[in-house]
Design an enzyme around this catalytic site. Structure first.
Site, mmCIF file in Angstrom:
data_model
loop_
_atom_site.group_PDB
_atom_site.id
_atom_site.type_symbol
_atom_site.label_atom_id
_atom_site.label_comp_id
_atom_site.label_asym_id
_atom_site.label_seq_id
_atom_site.Cartn_x
_atom_site.Cartn_y
_atom_site.Cartn_z
ATOM 1 N N ASP A 265 69.481 58.266 35.848
ATOM 2 C CA ASP A 265 68.829 57.987 37.115
ATOM 3 C C ASP A 265 69.923 57.450 38.043
ATOM 4 O O ASP A 265 70.996 57.043 37.596
ATOM 5 C CB ASP A 265 67.693 56.968 36.924
ATOM 6 C CG ASP A 265 66.717 57.022 38.089
ATOM 7 O OD1 ASP A 265 65.580 56.558 37.933
ATOM 8 O OD2 ASP A 265 67.107 57.564 39.163
HETATM 9 C C1 GLC Z 1 65.464 57.275 42.223
HETATM 10 C C2 GLC Z 1 64.363 57.598 41.242
HETATM 11 C C3 GLC Z 1 64.475 58.967 40.658
HETATM 12 C C4 GLC Z 1 65.076 59.889 41.704
HETATM 13 C C5 GLC Z 1 66.511 59.458 41.908
HETATM 14 C C6 GLC Z 1 67.181 60.251 43.029
HETATM 15 O O1 GLC Z 1 65.835 55.935 42.126
HETATM 16 O O2 GLC Z 1 64.127 56.665 40.189
HETATM 17 O O3 GLC Z 1 63.157 59.384 40.279
HETATM 18 O O4 GLC Z 1 65.026 61.235 41.265
HETATM 19 O O5 GLC Z 1 66.628 58.072 42.186
HETATM 20 O O6 GLC Z 1 66.566 59.997 44.246
#
Ligand code: GLC
Length: 745
Positions: A265
């Site tokens: 993430d």
């Molecule tokens: C965010 C989310 C994830 C997302 C990523 C990119 O913090 O937790 O679901 O795809 O970052 O935006």
């Protein structure tokens, strides 16, 4: 003579002017087997080039191999539609004028359809949009279980039951990947809240993991063939999930045989050594502001854990070449499956077909919870319909965190009702209360003006006065995508409707005997006024066609067939999370990270309420229709089976009403005698059937041995104990009229 002839031939060949065509390298030849292309490319790469594949080079892209013509990977949010283009290193939208997408219904809305075909349609459609926008990895779907209704991201997930989520995620993944786009299933794993999501360890025992929190991910990988998985921000048993050895190496890549990429993430990778060795393949979004390590605005990509620090470790032997090659193989495999795939894919974007798909899915997931006759809407010719509530007007595709979108157009209920009743009835609107007045997110603006000068008292007085003058009154409220509601990064504080909506509903009910209440939300809300209103509808963030879908259902153009993917409890306190250590976690002496203990084990959602015998407002799997159905003649193919054998349950469903509609036959199992404590029922089968008035269908559901088993953590295997079981069949977790005994020998 011979020598000269041979040397002459050699020279000719070396010049390449005869003999076999100088065939292009295997990795560039799409007709070659995938693994051959991977190995050929890998053999040509330097160590530095391999490392460049394993981390971000911009906010949403990770490295390719420019020298070899191997393109970089472009990742994009989100589960409900393709995020607008962002600047190289920013979250805000770049302001392109060609990236207004189709916003699809939130995933709770999809789950509420209980329809595998609609999930395939969803995945195919959103995958076409990703492909058209030249994106290789779609950062979705999310399948984290609904452990607490307070989770701010409930709307992005697929309910409280692992079987429902397991069956609904597979077609979505297949649909997306049929476009040569990788689905990146998230957030792996036990990321069931937003509170302190980057510093809380979810402490969960193996049985609970294997029975509740892993199944949807396992199905996505083994049945859906997911090409990517996103590690979650939190820890499992005190190791960060983006490089959790047990989760990624032992379970995901070991037991499940996952051959794709694990993507962190954004900012979830936290440690040099673990990132190198514990199964992470691509590091994204790390905050590397050297001074403060906090939410910096930019990323210094060479400082990533899998960038310069990784190269150092590889050079001095602290990191293994084999691990690097495994990462590189997985990234190359993903590139050859997507941007360099054998079959060309072109996708399509914001097409009428996509909007129609969104409208169909949204409508088929709307849940009719109560109807004492007010629905479908009957309005006298030239009559007046009054909509009360901010959610009749407020656009919901903007906001809520990373799933926020810039859509081509969004149908809101007020417009859709005016369209539906044009020339037949007047449709008026009273705001009733002021909720969230924001109209922008990451520089995407809705264009609405939600400012309000009236006081709450005046707003209520105006609504009541208008209600007295209307033939039909529909309250359309619920939650929205603002802080402490359905929004990433924070949880709700309770399940009470905000902004005084309960009082407004009560006041309206006092003057409107057949009041209809529509709750638009992505998570359950308490409904203390349920007995005082005529009809209740659970609607959702339905995306671009949200308004049209709601109007389709309330007018009867679409007969509602949604079923709740989560329990609607009477009160939050009825739920299984009773202590701080269960939620939202506690700080413990000597432990760096917050600690959260899943003491409730497998007993979440209806597993908890039904086993404890706690009454709920509306149960998991519940939903009404404008027609009626009758189930009859339920039976099993055998009343006793040898362990390891399947048994088939069948039942006849008849549409006994006057309009076409759909029912969802559900099958739950109960182990009458077991050595461990098991829920009194567990969903292990469902099938949605669409029937014309008077039409019948025979539904068959297979009960497999694993459906009757529990996970024995000590033996680390699924166990089917011989004995008596109940196979329960019905149309919700609380409406199971058939209890068919089954003995396992
Ligand atoms: C965010 C989310 C994830 C997302 C990523 C990119 O913090 O937790 O679901 O795809 O970052 O935006």
């Amino acid at each position: 003579m011979r020598t000269s002839a041979i040397s002459c031939l050699f020279l000719l060949l070396a010049a390449g002017c005869c003999g076999p065509k100088n065939s292009e390298p295997a990795y560039l030849d799409p007709s070659r087997p995938l693994e051959e292309r991977v190995e050929d490319a890998l053999a040509r790469m330097t160590m530095e080039e391999k490392v460049a594949l394993t981390h971000a080079q911009s906010k949403f892209s990770s490295g390719g191999v420019p020298r070899l013509g191997i393109p970089e990977l472009w990742h994009t949010d989100g589960p409900h539609g393709i995020r607008p283009e962002v600047l190289w290193d920013e979250w805000e939208q770049a302001g392109w004028t060609n990236d207004s997408c189709t916003a699809y219904p939130c995933l709770e809305n999809l789950a509420a359809t209980w329809d595998r075909d609609l999930s395939l349609l969803y995945g195919k459609s959103i995958g076409e949009e990703a492909r058209y926008r030249k994106k290789n990895v779609l950062l979705g779907p999310g399948v984290n279980m609904g452990r607490t209704p307070l989770n701010g991201r409930t709307f992005e997930y697929m309910g409280e039951d692992p079987y429902l989520a397991s069956k609904m995620v597979v077609p979505y993944v297949k649909g997306v990947q049929s476009n040569g786009v990788a689905a990146c299933v998230k957030h792996f794993a036990v990321n069931n809240q937003e509170v302190r999501r980057t510093k809380t360890s979810s402490n969960v025992d193996d049985r609970t993991m294997y029975e509740i929190y892993l199944p949807a991910f396992k199905a996505a990988v083994q049945e859906g063939g997911a090409w990517a998985i996103m590690g979650s921000y939190n820890l499992w048993n005190n190791q960060f999930n983006c490089h959790n050895e047990r989760l990624l190496k032992d379970i995901l890549k070991g037991e499940w045989g996952f051959d794709g990429i694990v993507v962190s993430d954004w900012g979830g990778c936290r440690d040099d050594d673990e990132a190198a060795a514990n199964g992470l393949d691509i590091e994204m979004g790390t905050w590397v502001d050297p001074e403060t390590e906090v939410d910096g605005a930019s990323n210094l990509y060479n400082l990533y854990h899998l960038a310069n620090p990784y190269l150092e470790r590889l050079r001095d032997g602290r990191a293994s070449q084999e691990e690097l090659d495994d990462k590189a193989r997985r990234v190359l495999r993903t590139i050859f499956r997507t941007s360099m795939s054998a079959e060309p894919h072109y996708g399509s974007f914001a097409s009428p077909e996509h909007f129609a798909a969104g409208r169909k899915i949204a409508a088929n997931g709307i849940v009719l919870l109560k109807n004492d006759g007010a629905l479908p809407l009957q309005v006298p010719e030239g009559g007046r319909i009054l909509l009360v509530g901010e959610n009749a007007y407020k656009m919901m595709t903007v906001g809520g965190g990373s799933s926020s979108l810039k859509t081509k157009h969004e149908s809101i209920p007020l417009d859709a009702f005016r369209e539906a009743f044009e020339g037949k009835a007047e449709v008026c609107w009273e705001r009733g209360y002021v909720g969230d007045t924001t109209t922008d997110y990451n520089r995407v603006v809705t264009g609405q003006d939600l400012s309000e000068s009236r006081s709450q008292e005046q707003l209520l007085a105006d609504a009541i006065a208008a209600a007295r003058q209307a033939d039909r009154v529909i309250f359309i409220g619920g939650l929205n995508k603002s802080k402490n509601q359905d929004k990433e990064g924070c949880d709700r504080l309770d399940i009470t409707l905000p902004y005084g909506q309960n009082e407004i509903i009560e006041a309206l009910a006092a003057v409107v005997p057949d009041l209809i209440v529509v709750n638009i939300s992505g998570s359950p809300v308490a409904m203390p006024w349920a007995s005082k209103v005529n009809a209740i509808v659970q609607s959702w963030y339905g995306g671009s066609e949200s308004g049209h879908a709601l109007a389709d259902v309330l007018t009867g153009a679409v007969n509602p067939s949604g079923k709740l993917p989560f329990t609607v409890p009477m009160a939050l306190s009825d739920g299984p999370l009773k202590t701080e250590r269960q939620y939202p976690g506690i700080k413990e002496e000597g432990k760096t990270w917050w600690q959260e203990y899943y003491d409730e084990g497998v007993f979440i959602g209806y597993r908890w309420y039904s086993t404890q015998g706690i009454p709920v407002q509306y149960p998991f799997g519940f939903g009404l229709s404008y027609t009626t159905f009758e189930l009859s003649d339920a039976k099993l193919s055998a009343t006793a089976v040898k362990s390891g054998k399947e048994v088939t349950a069948s039942v006849t469903v008849k549409n006994t009403g006057s309009v076409a509609g759909a029912e969802v036959v559900q099958l739950y199992v109960h182990d009458a005698e077991s050595s461990v404590e098991r829920p009194v029922r567990e969903l292990k089968g469902f099938q949605k059937v669409y029937l014309e008035p008077g039409e019948s269908a025979r539904v068959s559901l297979t009960v497999k041995p694993e459906d009757l088993s529990f996970f024995d953590a000590d033996a680390h295997s699924w166990v089917l104990e011989p004995g008596d079981f109940d196979i329960l069949i019905g149309t919700s977790s609380e409406a199971l009229p058939f209890d068919l005994p089954l003995t396992v020998r």
